[in-house]
Scaffold this motif. Structure first.
Motif, PDB file in Angstrom:
ATOM      1  N   ALA A  80      99.811 -56.038   1.830  1.00 26.34           N
ATOM      2  CA  ALA A  80      99.597 -54.803   2.596  1.00 26.34           C
ATOM      3  C   ALA A  80      98.103 -54.550   2.703  1.00 26.34           C
ATOM      4  CB  ALA A  80     100.252 -53.611   1.883  1.00 26.34           C
ATOM      5  N   GLY A  81      97.728 -53.683   3.635  1.00 30.76           N
ATOM      6  CA  GLY A  81      96.330 -53.268   3.709  1.00 30.76           C
ATOM      7  C   GLY A  81      95.971 -52.324   2.567  1.00 30.76           C
ATOM      8  N   SER A  82      96.915 -51.479   2.161  1.00 33.67           N
ATOM      9  CA  SER A  82      96.698 -50.537   1.051  1.00 33.67           C
ATOM     10  C   SER A  82      97.950 -50.488   0.192  1.00 33.67           C
ATOM     11  CB  SER A  82      96.480 -49.101   1.557  1.00 33.67           C
ATOM     12  OG  SER A  82      95.457 -49.030   2.504  1.00 33.67           O
ATOM     13  N   THR A  83      97.767 -50.468  -1.114  1.00 30.18           N
ATOM     14  CA  THR A  83      98.900 -50.211  -2.013  1.00 30.18           C
ATOM     15  C   THR A  83      98.516 -49.064  -2.929  1.00 30.18           C
ATOM     16  OG1 THR A  83      99.618 -52.509  -1.914  1.00 30.18           O
ATOM     17  CG2 THR A  83     100.444 -51.203  -3.768  1.00 30.18           C
ATOM     18  N   TRP A  84      99.367 -48.055  -2.948  1.00 28.05           N
ATOM     19  CA  TRP A  84      99.109 -46.881  -3.780  1.00 28.05           C
ATOM     20  C   TRP A  84     100.016 -46.920  -5.003  1.00 28.05           C
ATOM     21  CZ3 TRP A  84      99.515 -46.359   1.667  1.00 28.05           C
ATOM     22  CH2 TRP A  84      98.337 -45.992   2.312  1.00 28.05           C
ATOM     23  N   ILE A  85      99.523 -46.389  -6.115  1.00 28.59           N
ATOM     24  CA  ILE A  85     100.327 -46.312  -7.338  1.00 28.59           C
ATOM     25  C   ILE A  85     100.642 -44.845  -7.616  1.00 28.59           C
ATOM     26  CG2 ILE A  85     100.290 -46.707  -9.852  1.00 28.59           C
ATOM     27  CD1 ILE A  85      98.670 -49.290  -9.180  1.00 28.59           C
ATOM     28  N   ASN A  86     101.938 -44.573  -7.727  1.00 25.49           N
ATOM     29  CA  ASN A  86     102.451 -43.208  -7.941  1.00 25.49           C
ATOM     30  C   ASN A  86     101.991 -42.215  -6.878  1.00 25.49           C
ATOM     31  OD1 ASN A  86     104.016 -43.939 -10.134  1.00 25.49           O
ATOM     32  ND2 ASN A  86     102.284 -43.740 -11.536  1.00 25.49           N
ATOM     33  N   LYS A  87     101.756 -42.708  -5.687  1.00 27.68           N
ATOM     34  CA  LYS A  87     101.482 -41.886  -4.505  1.00 27.68           C
ATOM     35  C   LYS A  87     101.700 -42.800  -3.307  1.00 27.68           C
ATOM     36  CE  LYS A  87      97.210 -41.223  -6.282  1.00 27.68           C
ATOM     37  NZ  LYS A  87      95.804 -40.980  -6.470  1.00 27.68           N
TER      38      LYS A  87
ATOM     39  N   ALA B  25     101.429 -44.849   8.055  1.00 28.42           N
ATOM     40  CA  ALA B  25     101.497 -45.289   6.661  1.00 28.42           C
ATOM     41  C   ALA B  25     102.350 -44.331   5.836  1.00 28.42           C
ATOM     42  CB  ALA B  25     100.095 -45.398   6.075  1.00 28.42           C
ATOM     43  N   ALA B  26     103.555 -44.037   6.326  1.00 26.81           N
ATOM     44  CA  ALA B  26     104.515 -43.289   5.502  1.00 26.81           C
ATOM     45  C   ALA B  26     105.414 -44.294   4.798  1.00 26.81           C
ATOM     46  CB  ALA B  26     105.359 -42.361   6.365  1.00 26.81           C
ATOM     47  N   LEU B  27     106.006 -43.852   3.702  1.00 27.54           N
ATOM     48  CA  LEU B  27     106.956 -44.698   2.965  1.00 27.54           C
ATOM     49  C   LEU B  27     108.244 -44.763   3.807  1.00 27.54           C
ATOM     50  CD1 LEU B  27     107.721 -44.041  -0.806  1.00 27.54           C
ATOM     51  CD2 LEU B  27     109.096 -45.430   0.706  1.00 27.54           C
ATOM     52  N   LYS B  28     108.619 -45.952   4.254  1.00 29.37           N
ATOM     53  CA  LYS B  28     109.749 -46.045   5.197  1.00 29.37           C
ATOM     54  C   LYS B  28     110.946 -46.785   4.642  1.00 29.37           C
ATOM     55  CE  LYS B  28     106.818 -45.261   9.147  1.00 29.37           C
ATOM     56  NZ  LYS B  28     105.582 -45.841   9.628  1.00 29.37           N
ATOM     57  N   ARG B  29     110.816 -47.372   3.443  1.00 29.94           N
ATOM     58  CA  ARG B  29     111.973 -47.994   2.770  1.00 29.94           C
ATOM     59  C   ARG B  29     111.664 -47.967   1.270  1.00 29.94           C
ATOM     60  NH1 ARG B  29     110.396 -54.048   3.270  1.00 29.94           N
ATOM     61  NH2 ARG B  29     108.275 -53.746   4.018  1.00 29.94           N
TER      62      ARG B  29
ATOM     63  N   ALA C  10     102.764 -54.956   7.714  1.00 28.99           N
ATOM     64  CA  ALA C  10     102.342 -54.719   6.321  1.00 28.99           C
ATOM     65  C   ALA C  10     101.139 -53.777   6.316  1.00 28.99           C
ATOM     66  CB  ALA C  10     101.984 -56.051   5.655  1.00 28.99           C
ATOM     67  N   LEU C  11     101.419 -52.495   6.539  1.00 21.99           N
ATOM     68  CA  LEU C  11     100.324 -51.524   6.562  1.00 21.99           C
ATOM     69  C   LEU C  11     100.050 -51.018   5.140  1.00 21.99           C
ATOM     70  CD1 LEU C  11      98.336 -50.001   8.346  1.00 21.99           C
ATOM     71  CD2 LEU C  11     100.109 -48.322   8.831  1.00 21.99           C
ATOM     72  N   GLY C  12     100.951 -50.176   4.608  1.00 19.50           N
ATOM     73  CA  GLY C  12     100.779 -49.696   3.240  1.00 19.50           C
ATOM     74  C   GLY C  12     101.974 -50.067   2.386  1.00 19.50           C
ATOM     75  N   SER C  13     101.887 -49.729   1.111  1.00 21.90           N
ATOM     76  CA  SER C  13     103.022 -49.921   0.190  1.00 21.90           C
ATOM     77  C   SER C  13     102.714 -49.109  -1.058  1.00 21.90           C
ATOM     78  CB  SER C  13     103.224 -51.397  -0.153  1.00 21.90           C
ATOM     79  OG  SER C  13     102.055 -51.929  -0.727  1.00 21.90           O
TER      80      SER C  13
ATOM     81  N   GLY D 291     100.329 -43.180   0.892  1.00 19.59           N
ATOM     82  CA  GLY D 291      99.612 -42.681   2.070  1.00 19.59           C
ATOM     83  C   GLY D 291      98.436 -41.793   1.731  1.00 19.59           C
ATOM     84  N   ALA D 292      97.949 -41.907   0.497  1.00 18.29           N
ATOM     85  CA  ALA D 292      96.853 -41.030   0.060  1.00 18.29           C
ATOM     86  C   ALA D 292      95.524 -41.578   0.581  1.00 18.29           C
ATOM     87  CB  ALA D 292      96.835 -40.938  -1.462  1.00 18.29           C
ATOM     88  N   ILE D 293      95.178 -41.193   1.800  1.00 18.27           N
ATOM     89  CA  ILE D 293      93.951 -41.720   2.398  1.00 18.27           C
ATOM     90  C   ILE D 293      92.754 -40.857   2.022  1.00 18.27           C
ATOM     91  CG2 ILE D 293      94.998 -42.967   4.329  1.00 18.27           C
ATOM     92  CD1 ILE D 293      94.543 -40.385   5.965  1.00 18.27           C
ATOM     93  N   ASP D 294      91.579 -41.454   2.152  1.00 15.37           N
ATOM     94  CA  ASP D 294      90.345 -40.807   1.707  1.00 15.37           C
ATOM     95  C   ASP D 294      89.242 -41.305   2.652  1.00 15.37           C
ATOM     96  OD1 ASP D 294      87.770 -40.724   0.311  1.00 15.37           O
ATOM     97  OD2 ASP D 294      88.884 -40.228  -1.517  1.00 15.37           O
ATOM     98  N   PRO D 295      88.391 -40.410   3.159  1.00 13.93           N
ATOM     99  CA  PRO D 295      87.389 -40.864   4.137  1.00 13.93           C
ATOM    100  C   PRO D 295      86.402 -41.891   3.589  1.00 13.93           C
ATOM    101  CG  PRO D 295      87.020 -38.552   3.516  1.00 13.93           C
ATOM    102  CD  PRO D 295      88.338 -38.956   2.934  1.00 13.93           C
TER     103      PRO D 295
END
Ligand code: NDP
Length: 472
Positions: free
Chosen positions: A427-434, A281-285, A405-408, A436-440
């Motif tokens: 996507a499974g996860s969409t982050w705002i202004n970050k 889940a890294a930003l790739k594009r 469609a993993l993250g975005s 790949g910020a995962i949390d247990p």
């Protein structure tokens, strides 16, 4: 330059075979890191039999005691943290510092502790005069965990911790590229766990295949490529196994025209280049509006220039080599094809083919066609394509058009607008202004061919449990 010595690891001595075994080399230096034992399919069968025999006793232990065992395992990891981080750095290639080896080991500790703190209580679904239905969460039995080489310790913990928490036993097949890290991790965990609740079976794909087909394995947790995931789904079909599939991604990030490029550059860069780009889940594009395009490109180049790449044990480095030659070749081929298409290299893109180690320079590619291969195929390495857009709807369409469609992520200053755009992304996860910020505590999983099932938190515990409804 400060260099951390690679001490003769006592853990390494404990996990290596007395003689023989397959040699594992440091991807940064080519030096021998250690030797791994290789499990055969017959050994795997024996491991599953042991895990199956132990599972009822482990399931019978109270939830509180299992939580205590996970906390004790976390403590044992903490006591060996530096030794584990050095081994991980040497085998995987990732530097000790930055979001890399020390970070990965400390994330293992915090994930174990967080998972120990979760409890999955029975749910009363119906409670009325005519009847009462209660949903219980039972263990599944033996869970097979098959992992990749990019975050070998952390991803193993994501598979192991919830499975054990719920009373399953676990058989782990690490990636053939990074078995030592996982064997060392499990060696330490097992100092705090009862015998045979957690067993490692280092071997290649044939061992993973047998694990996926094994009639006594109730569930496969897999993280790796979409292609291998599809093969496992087919292999596991005959025994109707439960599965969690965390597969490849090609995460899009959309910068909105009210974003502040200088303020965001660091987070965008590390969203893309965490673990030298080798993160599912890294930003790739990255899609950037024309009005901010030059500023974003300049700001990212600046961060890239300030982020040293090199051998992991040299303390100043925050970026490392690509873990293995086939992956290096994928990155090199994709960047070469982008160059041939006329895209503009802002930095990097010109690897030294004669250098020691699988180093590929940090590469930023601008003025690239939105359908160029470097954009549409997962590079899984230190190269980021930056696509210019003039119409936000078009950028959203590009972001959503792939099979994975993993993250975005969405980057901007207006909270309502970023949320609106986030809601339109698949996507499974969409982050705002970050990114790949995962949390247990927060569920994580893929959409489309990036997989199914979620990991982490209470939702993750459900995935390694059998729902059982009792109605009266
Ligand atoms: P793979 O999917 O090939 O391997 C992942 C794991 O599956 C390894 O432990 C591997 O064993 C095992 N395996 C291989 N074949 C089978 C099989 N038939 N049945 C069961 N298990 C099997 O990933 P790679 O490591 O080769 O990486 C290839 C690509 O996967 C990368 O280019 C990247 O795009 C993607 N990837 C994605 C990751 C993610 O986090 N989503 C992580 C790593 C890679 P062995 O290593 O011994 O072959």
């Amino acid at each position: 330059m400060t260099v951390t010595d690679a001490p003769t690891s006592s853990l390494l001595e404990r996990i290596q075979p007395a003689e023989g075994g397959r040699e594992i080399h440091d991807p940064a230096t080519g030096e021998l890191v250690g030797r791994t034992r290789q499990t055969t399919v017959a050994d795997l069968d024996a491991a599953v039999a042991r895990a199956k025999a132990t599972q009822p006793q482990w399931a019978a232990v109270s939830s509180q005691e299992r939580a205590e065992a996970l906390n004790a395992a976390a403590e044992a990891l903490e006591a060996h943290a530096e030794e584990l981080a050095i081994l991980l750095s040497r085998e995987q290639g990732k530097p000790l510092n930055g979001p890399n080896a020390r970070f990965e080991v400390s994330a293992c500790v915090s994930w174990l502790r967080a998972t120990a703190s979760f409890t999955l209580e029975p749910e009363v679904i119906v409670d009325e005069e005519s009847g009462r239905s209660v949903l219980h969460w039972r263990p599944l039995g033996v869970v097979g965990a098959i992992g990749p080489w990019n975050w070998p310790m952390m991803i193993s913990i994501w598979q192991i911790a919830p499975s054990l928490r719920q009373g399953n036993t676990v058989v782990v097949k690490p990636s053939g590229y990074t078995p030592l890290s996982v064997l060392a991790l499990i060696e330490v965990l097992n100092t705090a766990l009862p015998a045979d609740v957690l067993i490692a079976v280092p071997g290649r794909g044939d061992v993973g295949e047998r694990l996926s087909a094994h009639p006594d394995v109730a569930k496969i947790m897999f993280t790796g490529s979409t292609e291998t995931g599809k093969s496992i789904i087919k292999t596991a079909a005959d025994t109707v196994k439960r599965m969690t599939m965390e597969l490849g991604g090609n995460d899009a990030g959309i910068v909105l025209d009210d974003a502040d490029p200088k303020a965001l550059a660091d987070d965008i860069f590390w969203g893309a280049f965490i673990n030298t780009g080798q993160t599912c889940a890294a930003l790739k594009r990255l899609y950037v509006p024309e009005s901010l395009y030059d500023q974003v490109c300049e700001a990212l180049v600046e961060v890239a220039q300030q982020s040293p790449m090199g051998v992991g044990l040299e303390e100043q480095n925050v970026l490392g080599p690509v873990q293995n030659k086939p992956q290096w070749q994928i990155v090199a081929d994709l960047v070469a094809s982008a160059k041939e298409s006329g895209a503009r290299i802002l930095i990097g893109g010109d690897p030294d083919e004669n250098a020691t180690g699988y180093f590929y320079p940090t590469t930023l590619v601008a003025d690239i066609d939105p359908h160029q291969r470097l954009v549409t195929e997962e590079q899984f390495g230190p190269a980021l394509p930056i696509v210019k857009y003039t119409d936000l709807d078009q950028a959203i369409e590009w972001a959503n058009e792939l099979d994975v469609a993993l993250g975005s992520s969405v980057w901007g200053t207006d909270p309502d607008r970023t949320e609106d755009v986030a809601a339109r992304l698949v996507a499974g996860s969409t982050w705002i202004n970050k990114h790949g910020a995962i949390d247990p505590r927060v569920p994580f999983g893929g959409a489309k061919e990036s997989g199914f099932g979620v990991e982490f938190g209470i939702h993750g515990l459900k995935e390694v449990s059998q729902p059982h409804v009792i109605t009266r």
